[in-house]
Structure formats: structure tokens, C-alpha cells
Write a protein that holds these residues in place. Structure first.
Motif, mmCIF file in Angstrom:
data_model
loop_
_atom_site.group_PDB
_atom_site.id
_atom_site.type_symbol
_atom_site.label_atom_id
_atom_site.label_comp_id
_atom_site.label_asym_id
_atom_site.label_seq_id
_atom_site.Cartn_x
_atom_site.Cartn_y
_atom_site.Cartn_z
ATOM 1 N N ILE A 205 -3.677 -4.849 -6.830
ATOM 2 C CA ILE A 205 -4.792 -5.355 -6.029
ATOM 3 C C ILE A 205 -6.121 -4.807 -6.542
ATOM 4 C CG2 ILE A 205 -5.863 -5.210 -3.741
ATOM 5 C CD1 ILE A 205 -3.077 -5.547 -2.545
ATOM 6 N N THR A 206 -6.199 -3.493 -6.795
ATOM 7 C CA THR A 206 -7.459 -2.922 -7.284
ATOM 8 C C THR A 206 -7.769 -3.409 -8.697
ATOM 9 O OG1 THR A 206 -6.258 -0.925 -7.997
ATOM 10 C CG2 THR A 206 -7.321 -0.882 -5.838
ATOM 11 N N HIS A 207 -6.736 -3.656 -9.510
ATOM 12 C CA HIS A 207 -6.964 -4.208 -10.847
ATOM 13 C C HIS A 207 -7.653 -5.571 -10.757
ATOM 14 C CE1 HIS A 207 -6.180 -5.469 -14.986
ATOM 15 N NE2 HIS A 207 -5.622 -6.557 -14.515
ATOM 16 N N ARG A 208 -7.153 -6.430 -9.892
ATOM 17 C CA ARG A 208 -7.729 -7.770 -9.773
ATOM 18 C C ARG A 208 -9.098 -7.747 -9.097
ATOM 19 N NH1 ARG A 208 -4.256 -12.371 -10.258
ATOM 20 N NH2 ARG A 208 -2.225 -11.796 -11.117
ATOM 21 N N LEU A 209 -9.280 -6.841 -8.138
ATOM 22 C CA LEU A 209 -10.594 -6.733 -7.506
ATOM 23 C C LEU A 209 -11.652 -6.269 -8.502
ATOM 24 C CD1 LEU A 209 -9.814 -5.137 -4.014
ATOM 25 C CD2 LEU A 209 -10.406 -7.514 -4.533
ATOM 26 N N SER A 210 -11.291 -5.348 -9.383
ATOM 27 C CA SER A 210 -12.259 -4.882 -10.379
ATOM 28 C C SER A 210 -12.628 -6.009 -11.340
ATOM 29 C CB SER A 210 -11.698 -3.686 -11.145
ATOM 30 O OG SER A 210 -10.581 -4.047 -11.936
ATOM 31 N N GLY B 31 7.523 -17.759 0.170
ATOM 32 C CA GLY B 31 7.612 -16.939 -1.027
ATOM 33 C C GLY B 31 8.118 -15.545 -0.731
ATOM 34 N N LEU B 32 8.194 -14.739 -1.786
ATOM 35 C CA LEU B 32 8.629 -13.352 -1.716
ATOM 36 C C LEU B 32 7.404 -12.464 -1.876
ATOM 37 C CD1 LEU B 32 11.049 -11.342 -1.631
ATOM 38 C CD2 LEU B 32 11.022 -11.424 -4.143
ATOM 39 N N PHE B 33 7.234 -11.482 -0.958
ATOM 40 C CA PHE B 33 6.032 -10.662 -0.920
ATOM 41 C C PHE B 33 6.378 -9.184 -1.110
ATOM 42 C CE2 PHE B 33 4.812 -14.500 1.203
ATOM 43 C CZ PHE B 33 3.459 -14.661 0.933
ATOM 44 N N LYS B 34 5.456 -8.462 -1.780
ATOM 45 C CA LYS B 34 5.532 -7.013 -1.933
ATOM 46 C C LYS B 34 4.413 -6.412 -1.085
ATOM 47 C CE LYS B 34 6.562 -3.032 -4.046
ATOM 48 N NZ LYS B 34 5.740 -2.204 -3.164
ATOM 49 N N ASN B 35 4.746 -5.420 -0.238
ATOM 50 C CA ASN B 35 3.794 -4.910 0.747
ATOM 51 C C ASN B 35 3.650 -3.390 0.665
ATOM 52 O OD1 ASN B 35 3.953 -7.639 2.150
ATOM 53 N ND2 ASN B 35 6.029 -6.898 2.474
ATOM 54 N N TYR B 36 2.460 -2.921 1.024
ATOM 55 C CA TYR B 36 2.203 -1.495 1.214
ATOM 56 C C TYR B 36 1.279 -1.342 2.414
ATOM 57 C CZ TYR B 36 -0.319 2.934 0.711
ATOM 58 O OH TYR B 36 -0.917 4.145 0.959
ATOM 59 N N ASP B 37 1.743 -0.613 3.439
ATOM 60 C CA ASP B 37 0.970 -0.385 4.656
ATOM 61 C C ASP B 37 0.835 1.111 4.899
ATOM 62 O OD1 ASP B 37 0.873 -3.110 5.013
ATOM 63 O OD2 ASP B 37 2.476 -3.158 6.498
ATOM 64 N N TYR B 38 -0.273 1.484 5.524
ATOM 65 C CA TYR B 38 -0.536 2.900 5.806
ATOM 66 C C TYR B 38 -1.447 3.006 7.017
ATOM 67 C CZ TYR B 38 -3.205 7.264 5.421
ATOM 68 O OH TYR B 38 -3.858 8.436 5.689
ATOM 69 N N MET B 39 -1.068 3.840 7.990
ATOM 70 C CA MET B 39 -1.943 4.135 9.125
ATOM 71 C C MET B 39 -1.716 5.571 9.564
ATOM 72 S SD MET B 39 -1.997 2.740 13.073
ATOM 73 C CE MET B 39 -3.366 1.592 13.056
ATOM 74 N N SER C 283 -1.659 -4.259 3.006
ATOM 75 C CA SER C 283 -1.766 -5.041 1.776
ATOM 76 C C SER C 283 -0.457 -5.780 1.513
ATOM 77 C CB SER C 283 -2.091 -4.134 0.580
ATOM 78 O OG SER C 283 -1.112 -3.123 0.433
ATOM 79 N N SER C 284 -0.591 -6.994 1.004
ATOM 80 C CA SER C 284 0.578 -7.831 0.735
ATOM 81 C C SER C 284 0.267 -8.756 -0.424
ATOM 82 C CB SER C 284 0.948 -8.647 1.984
ATOM 83 O OG SER C 284 2.064 -9.458 1.743
ATOM 84 N N GLY C 285 1.150 -8.781 -1.429
ATOM 85 C CA GLY C 285 0.953 -9.633 -2.599
ATOM 86 C C GLY C 285 2.143 -10.552 -2.827
ATOM 87 N N LEU C 286 1.870 -11.786 -3.179
ATOM 88 C CA LEU C 286 2.915 -12.773 -3.446
ATOM 89 C C LEU C 286 3.525 -12.532 -4.820
ATOM 90 C CD1 LEU C 286 4.413 -15.412 -2.680
ATOM 91 C CD2 LEU C 286 2.515 -16.654 -3.774
ATOM 92 N N THR D 69 -3.437 -10.415 0.130
ATOM 93 C CA THR D 69 -4.350 -10.085 1.221
ATOM 94 C C THR D 69 -4.464 -8.569 1.313
ATOM 95 O OG1 THR D 69 -2.561 -10.075 2.875
ATOM 96 C CG2 THR D 69 -3.735 -12.146 2.520
ATOM 97 N N LEU D 70 -5.649 -8.110 1.627
ATOM 98 C CA LEU D 70 -5.906 -6.685 1.789
ATOM 99 C C LEU D 70 -6.843 -6.487 2.974
ATOM 100 C CD1 LEU D 70 -5.884 -3.687 0.821
ATOM 101 C CD2 LEU D 70 -7.860 -4.267 -0.605
ATOM 102 N N VAL D 71 -6.444 -5.615 3.890
ATOM 103 C CA VAL D 71 -7.268 -5.245 5.032
ATOM 104 C C VAL D 71 -7.363 -3.728 5.064
ATOM 105 C CG1 VAL D 71 -7.549 -5.292 7.530
ATOM 106 C CG2 VAL D 71 -6.585 -7.282 6.347
ATOM 107 N N GLY D 72 -8.575 -3.209 5.068
ATOM 108 C CA GLY D 72 -8.797 -1.774 5.185
ATOM 109 C C GLY D 72 -9.705 -1.482 6.364
#
Length: 400
Positions: free
Chosen positions: A142-147, A274-282, A254-257, A236-239
Motif C-alpha cells: 500500500i505505501t509503495h503504491r501511495l508513494s 475476490g480474495l483479499f489480504k488484510n492488516y488491521d491494528y487498534m 487496510s485491505s488489498g485485492l 482500501t486504507l483507513v487510518g
């Protein structure tokens, strides 16, 4: 001092390689940068902050090998955000060398193994060995594509922002590897920043306490574009950062297809599975939860005319390794959270009026089984509900 010099040399080796050689040996340079991240972070902890666990030796290396793997006792922020960030630095270093998503996966795995075995006096941690690369892959892509998106924008500040978002890409560009710059692939994206006040329920019998919050979100790519077939062509990314009663509450969703299986595109509605890869943190005041997960999802958009649309998202995921706990557990063991596998579910609903704004509802459930202390509850059940609005004000500016 000799190890410090070796680490700094590895960190900058790839930057000093001539352009012609860098293009020929991207994997070798990715390994060099992965080792450079490890040794660079170790050097800071050993020589600058002087952490006792960073005073490594051949004896500590032998002890780690002899003892084997454990579940460590580090703080939640360190294990569930710091280690994924470290994994993301290594993953993006490989991506910055021109390697694709799948080719870049081995490098955070290698980096994490070296760190756990040799660069700490603490026994190697199995939870870090899983969380660092698996969560780092999601956060890193996600950060790679945002940059890359930021580098496509006009203005002098874009380079600084891109460097802050993705230091690995920024280091390569800083040292002259501009030929490795990849163009942004997103043809469509929507991002926003909301500032305002919110509240949370401290206890069931207590009152709501006000908080101030900052919320960033981005929807990257078009989920209904059949030509976008690479991993994370849609994500999608929500911070969220909240300030209030006990300081900051940090949240990342965060969730990526990874792969789409079925795409239907009609005039009045569109659908994608589709199939999604996710990382969540709170990390909340009275509870904390984090997970790296994988699972199927369904996204639909209905178009009603006159600029109205309804977006909804359903997802179910297997939590490869999750962690959860609350402050009531602090007296029972050293950590106030436990590890284990589990499941998560998600429902998102967004009603939007073009040029007006939107209202949104997000429900997330985590069911994380206790894989450590069987004298405690069998699982942690965490349910989150987030709702809000964004009102269009002027051009690309909205008030949330």
C-alpha cells in the motif's frame, strides 16, 4: 563498531551501485537493502538508544539457536505496529528495485528470520516471525503504491511526501536510482482527510467522553476493472488518530485485492468477488486488537441516477495470527493481550451523492482464539462500529 560499519555499508551499498548494474542485479540489491534495514535498526538501538537487548554477541546467537522459538512479552505497539512497519521497509526496498509483488515476498521473511535469530539477545519470537512479513507485505504494498501516486503529482513537495510515506523508495531515488521509478498504475482513486470530534463508551454504565480525531482514507483503483489483474490494483486504507481521555488511540484498517474471481459491470450496478489480504491494528484505552488475515470478499455498487450511488462491501477472513486483550487482563500475565488464530468479518455501507458528499457505516468483528493461556477465556470477541459523513465544500475539499 565493526558490525556497525558493516550494517551501514550494506544499507547504502545498493544506492552506490551504478545504474547499469542495479538494473541487472535487482535481487542481489534487494537482499543488500533487507540486511541494511536490519543492521541499521540494530545499530540505532545499540549505539543510540542503547537498548540492552541489542547488545548481541556470538554467545547470544548460540543461546537463541539452542533455546528455540517463544512468544515474546513485548508491548502491543512494538509487536503489532512496529514489526509490520519494519517488514514493510524491507518489502518496499525489494519493490523499489523493480521486483513485482510476488517476487518481493521472500525478503521480509529473510529479514525477519535474521533479526530474530541474530540481532536480539531475546529468544527468537514466533509471533514476530509471522507478523513482521505477513502484515508488512500488506502495509508495504500500500505505501509503495501511495508513494508512486505522490510522485506523479505536480509540485516540489511531492518528493518529500513520497519519501515520508515510503522511505525505501525515497532512498533509492535520493542516491540516483531514478531509472527504477515505476509509474502509478491506478487510473482511479479517492482519498480524503476528516477532522472533527467523536466519542467512545468507556464502560457500559458510564457516559460518552468527547474526543478529537483525524481520519485519513483512500480507495485506490477500480474494483470492477477486469484489466487490473495485479495484486493490490484495488485496495482500501483507513487510518484514524483520536486524542482525548488517555492520549492517542491509533487505528489502521487496510485491505488489498489479491485476485478477482468474478466481475459483473452493468449500467445500474456492478459487482466483484475476490480474495483479499488484510492488516488491521487498534490500540484503544481499554482494549486492543490486531490481525493479519486472508479471505473472500464481495463488493457491489448500485447507481440510482441523479448522482446517487450505494456502495456495500462484505468480507470474511481467516486470521492467520491475531492478538487481542483488554486492561482487565494486566494483572494475570505480563502482556495484556494474547495471540491466536481466528476469524474476522466486515460490512461497509456508503451512500453517496456526487458533488454533495456521503455517509458511511463500517462494522468489523474479530473472533480471536486464545492459543496461549488456557486458564483464561477461550477467545476474545471484539466488535467495532464506525460511522460518519463527508460533505463536499469546494472543489476537492470536503468536511467530515
Amino acid at each position: 563498531m565493526r558490525i556497525l560499519l558493516i550494517g551501514l555499508t550494506l544499507l547504502t551499498m545498493v544506492e552506490a551501485v551504478p545504474d547499469s548494474l542495479t538494473a541487472v542485479h535487482p535481487r542481489r540489491n534487494a537482499v543488500a537493502q533487507a540486511l541494511g534495514v536490519d543492521f541499521g535498526l540494530w545499530a540505532v538501538n545499540n549505539y543510540v538508544t542503547r537498548q540492552p537487548w541489542a547488545r548481541i554477541s556470538m554467545e547470544s546467537f548460540r543461546n537463541n539457536i539452542r533455546h528455540g522459538w517463544v512468544m515474546d512479552e513485548d508491548e502491543f505497539d512494538v509487536n503489532q505496529f512496529g514489526h509490520p512497519y519494519q517488514g514493510a521497509l524491507v518489502f518496499t526496498a525489494a519493490r523499489a528495485q523493480g521486483l513485482d509483488f510476488w517476487q518481493s515476498i521472500p525478503y521480509p521473511i529473510l529479514s525477519s528470520f535474521i533479526w530474530e535469530i541474530g540481532l536480539e539477545t531475546e529468544y527468537p519470537s514466533i509471533n514476530d516471525m509471522i507478523t513482521t512479513p505477513l502484515s508488512g507485505i500488506t502495509y508495504g504494498e500500500i505505501t509503495h503504491r501511495l508513494s508512486l501516486l505522490l510522485l506523479e503529482e505536480p509540485g516540489k513537495g511531492r518528493n518529500v511526501l513520497a519519501f515520508l510515506v515510503n522511505p525505501s523508495q525515497g532512498m533509492n531515488r535520493l542516491f540516483g536510482n531514478d531509472h527504477l521509478h515505476q509509474p502509478a498504475t491506478a487510473k482511479k482513486y479517492n482519498g480524503g482527510l476528516s477532522l472533527g470530534a467523536g466519542s467512545f463508551l468507556w464502560e457500559e454504565s458510564d457516559l460518552l467522553f468527547p474526543r478529537q480525531f483525524a481520519r485519513f482514507h483512500i480507495f485506490y483503483g477500480d474494483p470492477y476493472d477486469a484489466r487490473a489483474d495485479d495484486p493490490f490494483d484495488f485496495f482500501t486504507l483507513v487510518g484514524i488518530v483520536n486524542f482525548g481521555r488517555r492520549g492517542a488511540v491509533n487505528e489502521v484498517y487496510s485491505s488489498g485485492l489479491l485476485k478477482s474471481f468474478s466481475i459483473v459491470k452493468r449500467t445500474s450496478w456492478s459487482r466483484m468477488m475476490g480474495l483479499f489480504k488484510n492488516y488491521d491494528y487498534m490500540n484503544h484505552d481499554d482494549f486492543k486488537v490486531s490481525s493479519t488475515s486472508l479471505g473472500p470478499g464481495l463488493i457491489q455498487t448500485h447507481y440510482f441516477g441523479n448522482g446517487w450511488s450505494l456502495y456495500n462491501e462484505w468480507a470474511l477472513a481467516w486470521i492467520i495470527l491475531g492478538s487481542a486483550g483488554d486492561t482487565s487482563d494486566e494483572d494475570r500475565y505480563m502482556r495484556d493481550y494474547l495471540y491466536g488464530p481466528g476469524f474476522s468479518g466486515k460490512f461497509v455501507l456508503v451512500l453517496e451523492k456526487r458533488q454533495w458528499g456521503n455517509i458511511y457505516l463500517r462494522i468489523k468483528r474479530y473472533l480471536i482464539y486464545n492459543g496461549e493461556d488456557l486458564t483464561l477465556a477461550k477467545y476474545e470477541n471484539v466488535n467495532l462500529l464506525i460511522s460518519g459523513f463527508q460533505a463536499h465544500v469546494w472543489k476537492d475539499v470536503s468536511l467530515g
